[in-house]
Design a protein around this motif. Structure first.
Motif, PDB file in Angstrom:
ATOM      1  N   VAL A 227       0.649  -1.330  -0.162  1.00  0.00           N
ATOM      2  CA  VAL A 227      -0.271  -0.117  -0.680  1.00  0.00           C
ATOM      3  C   VAL A 227       0.295   0.883   0.025  1.00  0.00           C
ATOM      4  O   VAL A 227       2.037   1.292   0.903  1.00  0.00           O
ATOM      5  CB  VAL A 227      -0.746  -0.091   0.865  1.00  0.00           C
ATOM      6  CG1 VAL A 227      -1.665   1.240   1.367  1.00  0.00           C
ATOM      7  CG2 VAL A 227      -1.749  -1.437   1.264  1.00  0.00           C
ATOM      8  N   THR A 228       0.368   2.128  -0.742  1.00  0.00           N
ATOM      9  CA  THR A 228       1.172   3.347  -0.324  1.00  0.00           C
ATOM     10  C   THR A 228       1.211   3.993   0.114  1.00  0.00           C
ATOM     11  O   THR A 228      -0.009   4.078   1.013  1.00  0.00           O
ATOM     12  CB  THR A 228       1.774   4.653  -2.243  1.00  0.00           C
ATOM     13  OG1 THR A 228      -0.210   4.172  -2.367  1.00  0.00           O
ATOM     14  CG2 THR A 228       1.062   3.324  -3.467  1.00  0.00           C
ATOM     15  N   SER A 229       2.067   5.428   0.607  1.00  0.00           N
ATOM     16  CA  SER A 229       1.279   6.574   1.507  1.00  0.00           C
ATOM     17  C   SER A 229      -0.095   7.159   1.316  1.00  0.00           C
ATOM     18  O   SER A 229      -0.464   7.550   1.856  1.00  0.00           O
ATOM     19  CB  SER A 229       2.568   7.034   1.508  1.00  0.00           C
ATOM     20  OG  SER A 229       2.846   8.213   0.518  1.00  0.00           O
ATOM     21  N   SER A 230       0.151   6.850  -0.323  1.00  0.00           N
ATOM     22  CA  SER A 230      -1.547   7.992  -0.264  1.00  0.00           C
ATOM     23  C   SER A 230      -3.072   6.510  -0.261  1.00  0.00           C
ATOM     24  O   SER A 230      -3.928   7.125  -0.595  1.00  0.00           O
ATOM     25  CB  SER A 230      -1.648   8.442  -1.732  1.00  0.00           C
ATOM     26  OG  SER A 230      -0.970   6.990  -3.282  1.00  0.00           O
ATOM     27  N   GLY A 231      -2.497   5.500   0.077  1.00  0.00           N
ATOM     28  CA  GLY A 231      -3.530   4.787   0.280  1.00  0.00           C
ATOM     29  C   GLY A 231      -3.448   3.505  -0.527  1.00  0.00           C
ATOM     30  O   GLY A 231      -4.985   2.731  -1.491  1.00  0.00           O
ATOM     31  N   GLN A 232      -3.221   4.118  -2.702  1.00  0.00           N
ATOM     32  CA  GLN A 232      -3.092   3.179  -2.949  1.00  0.00           C
ATOM     33  C   GLN A 232      -2.641   1.981  -3.516  1.00  0.00           C
ATOM     34  O   GLN A 232      -1.816   1.919  -2.474  1.00  0.00           O
ATOM     35  CB  GLN A 232      -2.785   4.186  -4.771  1.00  0.00           C
ATOM     36  CG  GLN A 232      -2.935   5.221  -4.557  1.00  0.00           C
ATOM     37  CD  GLN A 232      -5.042   4.990  -5.129  1.00  0.00           C
ATOM     38  OE1 GLN A 232      -5.502   4.858  -5.509  1.00  0.00           O
ATOM     39  NE2 GLN A 232      -5.304   5.872  -4.331  1.00  0.00           N
ATOM     40  N   PRO A 233      -2.539   1.317  -3.837  1.00  0.00           N
ATOM     41  CA  PRO A 233      -2.313   0.134  -4.460  1.00  0.00           C
ATOM     42  C   PRO A 233      -0.661  -0.072  -4.028  1.00  0.00           C
ATOM     43  O   PRO A 233      -0.209   0.501  -5.509  1.00  0.00           O
ATOM     44  CB  PRO A 233      -2.751  -0.994  -5.478  1.00  0.00           C
ATOM     45  CG  PRO A 233      -4.306  -0.231  -5.199  1.00  0.00           C
ATOM     46  CD  PRO A 233      -4.616   0.936  -4.569  1.00  0.00           C
ATOM     47  N   GLY A 234      -0.150  -1.047  -4.028  1.00  0.00           N
ATOM     48  CA  GLY A 234       1.753  -0.849  -4.555  1.00  0.00           C
ATOM     49  C   GLY A 234       1.975  -2.089  -5.569  1.00  0.00           C
ATOM     50  O   GLY A 234       1.139  -3.251  -6.233  1.00  0.00           O
ATOM     51  N   TRP A 272      -0.417   1.851   9.017  1.00  0.00           N
ATOM     52  CA  TRP A 272      -0.208   1.510   7.493  1.00  0.00           C
ATOM     53  C   TRP A 272       0.784   0.228   7.373  1.00  0.00           C
ATOM     54  O   TRP A 272       0.630  -0.495   6.202  1.00  0.00           O
ATOM     55  CB  TRP A 272       0.660   2.202   6.994  1.00  0.00           C
ATOM     56  CG  TRP A 272       1.376   2.072   5.695  1.00  0.00           C
ATOM     57  CD1 TRP A 272       0.805   2.597   4.514  1.00  0.00           C
ATOM     58  CD2 TRP A 272       3.224   2.354   5.860  1.00  0.00           C
ATOM     59  NE1 TRP A 272       1.918   2.156   3.572  1.00  0.00           N
ATOM     60  CE2 TRP A 272       3.121   2.285   4.430  1.00  0.00           C
ATOM     61  CE3 TRP A 272       3.719   2.377   6.091  1.00  0.00           C
ATOM     62  CZ2 TRP A 272       4.433   2.079   3.043  1.00  0.00           C
ATOM     63  CZ3 TRP A 272       4.853   1.886   5.740  1.00  0.00           C
ATOM     64  CH2 TRP A 272       5.385   1.751   4.401  1.00  0.00           C
ATOM     65  N   CYS A 276      -0.351  -3.091   5.018  1.00  0.00           N
ATOM     66  CA  CYS A 276       0.468  -3.791   4.572  1.00  0.00           C
ATOM     67  C   CYS A 276       0.566  -5.328   4.123  1.00  0.00           C
ATOM     68  O   CYS A 276       0.586  -5.499   3.140  1.00  0.00           O
ATOM     69  CB  CYS A 276       1.876  -3.414   4.101  1.00  0.00           C
ATOM     70  SG  CYS A 276       2.189  -1.354   3.689  1.00  0.00           S
ATOM     71  N   GLN A 279      -2.994  -7.120   3.218  1.00  0.00           N
ATOM     72  CA  GLN A 279      -3.208  -6.841   1.800  1.00  0.00           C
ATOM     73  C   GLN A 279      -2.281  -7.803   1.794  1.00  0.00           C
ATOM     74  O   GLN A 279      -2.900  -8.378   0.117  1.00  0.00           O
ATOM     75  CB  GLN A 279      -2.321  -5.399   1.357  1.00  0.00           C
ATOM     76  CG  GLN A 279      -4.093  -4.573   2.025  1.00  0.00           C
ATOM     77  CD  GLN A 279      -5.035  -4.617   1.482  1.00  0.00           C
ATOM     78  OE1 GLN A 279      -5.159  -4.460  -0.063  1.00  0.00           O
ATOM     79  NE2 GLN A 279      -5.810  -3.981   2.264  1.00  0.00           N
TER      80      GLN A 279
END
Length: 375
Positions: A227-234, A272, A276, A279
């Motif tokens: 998960v990115t810091s913006s909440g998007q899938p990595g 967070w 991670c 997910q």
């Protein structure tokens, strides 16, 4: 005068590992000298792991560690070592009994031409040091990081599309491991393609790991946050994790550097980090193979950008500025401001225990020596 905010992230235990001074202590001289005598009790037993930590306790206690205390953390512990930080080599020997594997950052894999590969960086291999680490722990695995370095996009496309190329690549790694006496490799290649060609990368990595397993060699994969810091899938998700989990021995998950650039903030906020992991592994089937990344450096946020802060500099700042350390309940990290951080976050270790994961430390020797009491 510019005010710089320093965040002590979830990496080394120094920020949490400080006790509140008594009123009597507070009346003493502000001059704080480090104690160098060995500690019979761990930082936990000495009552140093608290949220209301004090700069003077950190300065006084940071050199007092308990190397004799047996490993308490039940999961895998991978520690990285780099040639540019010689203290990490000492740490690996001193606390080798608490490490399941050590990954020296020595090697690069280069593609010289069709079906032609070469491992460089072997000049950094120090057999005497490896012998000393294994003396401290007969079961520890030496799994050097292997960076796919200098590859063009066409290099990747050629290899990913050819079974012969993949076979030759895996064979080269077997030969190097046998010749050098390594116990396997830590592969770093996933992020180079920016999240593209995932299916092909899964095939390549599975082939490499299965080839290494034929000789009982370990295969660890470095992966970016799910998960990115913006909440998007990595760039690496559950699908890839489940496909690779049977073949890969450990996933070194880079759960740090959440805040970067000029944006000040926590390094590894606990919610967070938990997200991670969940997910990737909502069930516990393969979760023990995830190695939560704990960075052993702090971050100094200034007008010109972010600067990493290592243990020695951290202590210098504390002595000079005597800051008040503040606790961020949400991220479970300390931070402070000063004019003109660095800490292992026990809460991340507790999270790893709760979720049943291992941990990976980037990198040994960067923080303070008493961090390792928590392992």
């Amino acid at each position: 005068m510019r005010t710089t905010v320093v965040l002590l992230q979830a990496i080394s235990c120094c920020w949490l590992v400080s006790a509140t001074l008594s009123k009597t202590d507070a009346k003493k001289s502000h001059k704080a000298e480090a104690e160098t005598t060995p500690a019979e009790l761990s930082v936990l037993d000495r009552g140093l792991v608290v949220s209301d930590t004090h700069w003077k306790d950190i300065v006084k206690e940071e050199k007092r560690y308990s190397a004799h205390i047996k490993k308490g953390f039940q999961g895998q512990v991978l520690g990285y070592v780099t040639p540019w930080n010689s203290h990490g080599y000492d740490i690996a020997k001193m606390f080798g009994s608490k490490l399941t594997s050590v990954s020296p950052v020595w090697l690069q894999l280069r593609r010289r031409g069709p079906e032609t590969f070469d491992v460089t960086g072997l000049h950094d291999h120090d057999p005497g040091w490896v012998k000393a680490v294994r003396k401290s722990n007969k079961k520890v695995k030496i799994v050097p990081r292997l960076l796919f370095d200098g590859w063009s996009y066409q290099d990747y496309m050629s290899v990913l599309a050819s079974e012969d190329e993949i076979e030759e690549l895996a064979s080269e790694l077997l030969d190097v491991a046998k010749t050098e006496g390594f116990d396997g490799f830590t592969l770093e290649l996933w992020s180079q393609l920016g999240g593209n060609k995932r299916k092909e990368l899964v095939h390549l990595i599975k082939h490499i790991c299965e080839t290494l397993k034929t000789k009982r060699l370990d295969c660890i994969l470095v992966i970016p946050p799910a998960v990115t810091s913006s909440g998007q899938p990595g760039m690496f998700g559950r699908e890839e994790f489940e496909q690779l989990a049977p073949a890969v021995d450990g996933f070194s998950l880079m759960t740090y550097d959440y805040s970067s650039g000029s944006r000040s903030g926590p390094s590894s906020p606990l919610p967070w980090v938990r997200d991670c992991v969940l997910q990737l592994a909502p069930t516990t089937q393969w979760r023990q193979k995830i190695l939560l990344g704990l960075n052993l450096y702090g971050l100094d946020f200034a007008n010109q950008g972010t600067e990493p802060i290592l243990g020695v500099r951290y202590i210098e700042i504390l002595r000079e500025h005597r800051p008040k350390l503040l606790w961020d309940e949400y991220s479970a990290e300390h931070y402070f401001s000063y004019k003109r951080n660095n800490a292992v976050n026990i809460y991340l270790i507790s999270l790893a225990t709760e979720l049943g994961t291992g941990i990976s430390l980037w990198e040994l020797g960067q923080g303070l020596d008493y961090f390792y009491d928590l392992l």
